[in-house]
Design a protein around this motif. Structure first.
Motif, mmCIF file in Angstrom:
data_model
loop_
_atom_site.group_PDB
_atom_site.id
_atom_site.type_symbol
_atom_site.label_atom_id
_atom_site.label_comp_id
_atom_site.label_asym_id
_atom_site.label_seq_id
_atom_site.Cartn_x
_atom_site.Cartn_y
_atom_site.Cartn_z
ATOM 1 N N PRO A 120 0.822 -1.221 0.000
ATOM 2 C CA PRO A 120 0.000 0.000 0.000
ATOM 3 C C PRO A 120 0.853 1.268 0.000
ATOM 4 N N GLN A 121 0.356 2.266 -0.713
ATOM 5 C CA GLN A 121 0.998 3.570 -0.802
ATOM 6 C C GLN A 121 -0.042 4.653 -0.517
ATOM 7 N N PRO A 122 0.378 5.902 -0.284
ATOM 8 C CA PRO A 122 -0.607 6.975 -0.072
ATOM 9 C C PRO A 122 -1.573 7.084 -1.248
ATOM 10 N N ASP A 123 -2.803 7.455 -0.946
ATOM 11 C CA ASP A 123 -3.811 7.597 -1.999
ATOM 12 C C ASP A 123 -3.377 8.623 -3.038
ATOM 13 N N GLY A 124 -3.775 8.370 -4.255
ATOM 14 C CA GLY A 124 -3.467 9.288 -5.352
ATOM 15 C C GLY A 124 -4.370 9.002 -6.529
ATOM 16 N N SER A 125 -4.143 9.704 -7.600
ATOM 17 C CA SER A 125 -4.948 9.528 -8.806
ATOM 18 C C SER A 125 -4.279 8.505 -9.720
ATOM 19 N N TRP A 126 -4.817 7.290 -9.717
ATOM 20 C CA TRP A 126 -4.266 6.242 -10.584
ATOM 21 C C TRP A 126 -4.364 6.653 -12.037
ATOM 22 N N TRP A 127 -5.481 7.242 -12.433
ATOM 23 C CA TRP A 127 -5.690 7.592 -13.836
ATOM 24 C C TRP A 127 -4.735 8.682 -14.291
ATOM 25 N N ALA A 134 1.610 7.149 -20.000
ATOM 26 C CA ALA A 134 1.382 6.912 -21.425
ATOM 27 C C ALA A 134 1.951 8.053 -22.259
ATOM 28 N N ALA A 135 1.763 9.301 -21.798
ATOM 29 C CA ALA A 135 2.268 10.460 -22.538
ATOM 30 C C ALA A 135 3.779 10.447 -22.638
ATOM 31 N N LEU A 136 4.449 9.881 -21.650
ATOM 32 C CA LEU A 136 5.903 9.793 -21.685
ATOM 33 C C LEU A 136 6.382 8.530 -22.390
ATOM 34 N N LEU A 137 5.737 7.408 -22.103
ATOM 35 C CA LEU A 137 6.230 6.126 -22.599
ATOM 36 C C LEU A 137 5.971 5.918 -24.088
ATOM 37 N N PHE A 216 5.904 -0.290 -25.873
ATOM 38 C CA PHE A 216 5.023 0.523 -25.038
ATOM 39 C C PHE A 216 4.225 -0.344 -24.063
ATOM 40 N N ALA A 217 3.658 -1.455 -24.553
ATOM 41 C CA ALA A 217 2.860 -2.319 -23.688
ATOM 42 C C ALA A 217 3.695 -2.854 -22.524
ATOM 43 N N TRP A 218 4.921 -3.265 -22.818
ATOM 44 C CA TRP A 218 5.844 -3.767 -21.782
ATOM 45 C C TRP A 218 6.048 -2.706 -20.705
ATOM 46 N N ASN A 219 6.408 -1.494 -21.127
ATOM 47 C CA ASN A 219 6.680 -0.429 -20.167
ATOM 48 C C ASN A 219 5.426 0.025 -19.416
ATOM 49 N N PHE A 220 4.297 0.057 -20.112
ATOM 50 C CA PHE A 220 3.061 0.504 -19.484
ATOM 51 C C PHE A 220 2.606 -0.479 -18.409
ATOM 52 N N VAL A 221 2.769 -1.773 -18.658
ATOM 53 C CA VAL A 221 2.430 -2.774 -17.647
ATOM 54 C C VAL A 221 3.218 -2.519 -16.367
ATOM 55 N N MET A 222 4.506 -2.259 -16.516
ATOM 56 C CA MET A 222 5.337 -2.044 -15.331
ATOM 57 C C MET A 222 5.026 -0.717 -14.647
ATOM 58 N N ALA A 223 4.940 0.364 -15.428
ATOM 59 C CA ALA A 223 4.813 1.691 -14.825
ATOM 60 C C ALA A 223 3.409 1.991 -14.343
ATOM 61 N N ALA A 224 2.399 1.693 -15.169
ATOM 62 C CA ALA A 224 1.030 2.112 -14.859
ATOM 63 C C ALA A 224 0.220 1.047 -14.136
ATOM 64 N N LEU A 225 0.417 -0.215 -14.487
ATOM 65 C CA LEU A 225 -0.378 -1.274 -13.860
ATOM 66 C C LEU A 225 0.260 -1.806 -12.580
ATOM 67 N N LEU A 226 1.580 -2.000 -12.615
ATOM 68 C CA LEU A 226 2.251 -2.580 -11.451
ATOM 69 C C LEU A 226 2.916 -1.533 -10.567
ATOM 70 N N HIS A 227 3.086 -0.302 -11.068
ATOM 71 C CA HIS A 227 3.793 0.755 -10.340
ATOM 72 C C HIS A 227 5.186 0.269 -9.936
ATOM 73 N N ALA A 228 5.873 -0.324 -10.901
ATOM 74 C CA ALA A 228 7.233 -0.809 -10.700
ATOM 75 C C ALA A 228 8.196 0.053 -11.512
ATOM 76 N N PRO A 229 9.478 0.084 -11.157
ATOM 77 C CA PRO A 229 10.451 0.853 -11.944
ATOM 78 C C PRO A 229 10.556 0.328 -13.376
ATOM 79 N N VAL A 230 10.823 1.233 -14.294
ATOM 80 C CA VAL A 230 11.064 0.881 -15.691
ATOM 81 C C VAL A 230 12.530 1.168 -15.981
ATOM 82 N N SER A 231 13.307 0.120 -16.166
ATOM 83 C CA SER A 231 14.749 0.269 -16.382
ATOM 84 C C SER A 231 15.389 1.114 -15.281
#
Length: 283
Positions: A120-127, A134-137, A216-231
Motif C-alpha cells: 500500500p501507498q498513499p492515496d493518489g490519482s491512478w488515472w 502513457a504520454a511519456l512512454l 510501449f505495452a511492456w513499459n506501461f504494464v510495469m509503470a502504470a499497472l504494477l507501479h514498478a520501476p522501468v529500467s
C-alpha cells in the motif's frame, strides 16, 4: 582496395558504415533545428520529459526521411518497416499482446510464488499517473525503436545479415541504458535480450509499429499497472507499488521486473513464438 571502393559498392551505393554515419548526422542536424524551434513555440513543453522525447522522435523521423531520399536512392518507408501495411491492426495488435504477455505473465507467476507483492501507498490519482505514463512512454518507446530498429537495423541487415544486425543493434540498445539508476551487468544483458526480442518482432511482422506497440505495452504494464520501476526509473505509485520479496536475480531488484530471470523467460517464450511463426512461413 581502391580509395573509391572504401566508400562505394560496385553497384554505386554507399557502403553500410557511411550510410550509418550519414543517418546519425542527419538526425543530429534535424535535432539542432527542431529543438530551438519547439522551445520558441512552447518552452514549457520543450523542456519537459515528454517534450524532449517528442522532439527526438521528430528528429529521428526527419533523419530517416532524409536518409531514405539521399542515401537510399528514394527507397520508401516500407524498407524500414514503416509503410502503410506495417501499421495494420494485426501486426500492431500482435505487438501489444506480445509486449504485455512477455512481462505481465512472469510478474504474475512471481506474485503467485510470493516473490513479489503489492505494498500500500498513499492515496493518489491512478488515472492521472497512468495518463502521464502513457504520454511519456509512447514517444520514449518510439524514439528507441526508430533509433535502434528502424534505418540502422535495415542498413545493417543488408550489409551483414539479419542475425548480426540484431546482435549489433541489441548490444547498442543495452549499452544505451548503462547510465540508468541501478544498472548492473545482468540488467543490461537483459535489455540487450529485449533488443533481440523487439528486433525479432520487427523482422517477423515486418512492422516497426508492432515493435513500438510491444515496447510501449511492456513499459506501461510495469509503470502504470504494477507501479514498478522501468529500467531503474520509478514513476508515480499512487495507492500501491510492486515490491520484490524474492532474490534479485529473479525479480530484478531495484531495476524492476525487466531485470530479472522472470523477464528473461518471458522474452525467450516470445522469441520461441516468433521463431515458430517465421518457420511456418518457410523463411
Amino acid at each position: 582496395m581502391q580509395p573509391r571502393a572504401l566508400l562505394w559498392r560496385a553497384d554505386g551505393a554507399l557502403r553500410a558504415p557511411w550510410r550509418v554515419f550519414g543517418f546519425l548526422a542527419l538526425v543530429l542536424a534535424a535535432g539542432l533545428v527542431l529543438d530551438p524551434l519547439v522551445e520558441w513555440i512552447n518552452p514549457a513543453f520543450a523542456n519537459s520529459e515528454e517534450g524532449s522525447a517528442v522532439i527526438q522522435c521528430l528528429a529521428l523521423l526527419a533523419g530517416t526521411a532524409m536518409a531514405l531520399r539521399l542515401l537510399e536512392r528514394d527507397r520508401g518507408w516500407s524498407w524500414v518497416w514503416m509503410g502503410r501495411e506495417a501499421a495494420g491492426p494485426r501486426p500492431v495488435g500482435a505487438g501489444l499482446l506480445l509486449g504485455w504477455a512477455a512481462i505481465g505473465i512472469p510478474c504474475l507467476v512471481l506474485w503467485l510464488m510470493g516473490w513479489m507483492r503489492l505494498v500500500p501507498q498513499p492515496d493518489g490519482s491512478w488515472w492521472m499517473v497512468a495518463l502521464r505514463a502513457a504520454a511519456l512512454l509512447l514517444p520514449a518507446a518510439l524514439l528507441e525503436e526508430l533509433l535502434m530498429r528502424g534505418y540502422l537495423l535495415a542498413v545493417l541487415r543488408e550489409g551483414v545479415g539479419a542475425l548480426a544486425a540484431l546482435a549489433l543493434t541489441s548490444a547498442a540498445f543495452g549499452a544505451l541504458h548503462w547510465w540508468n539508476p541501478g544498472a548492473t551487468v545482468q540488467s543490461l544483458a537483459l535489455v540487450s535480450l529485449a533488443g533481440i526480442f523487439l528486433g525479432g518482432i520487427v523482422l517477423v511482422f515486418r512492422s516497426l509499429y508492432a515493435a513500438w506497440a510491444a515496447h510501449f505495452a511492456w513499459n506501461f504494464v510495469m509503470a502504470a499497472l504494477l507501479h514498478a520501476p522501468v529500467s531503474g526509473i520509478a514513476l508515480g505509485t499512487p495507492d500501491y507499488r510492486l515490491a520484490d520479496t524474492g532474490p534479485d536475480w529473479a525479480t530484478g531488484g531495484p531495476w524492476g521486473p525487466e531485470g530479472g530471470a522472470g523477464a528473461m523467460l518471458g522474452m525467450l517464450g516470445g522469441l520461441t513464438y516468433l521463431f515458430a511463426r517465421r518457420a511456418r512461413r518457410g523463411e
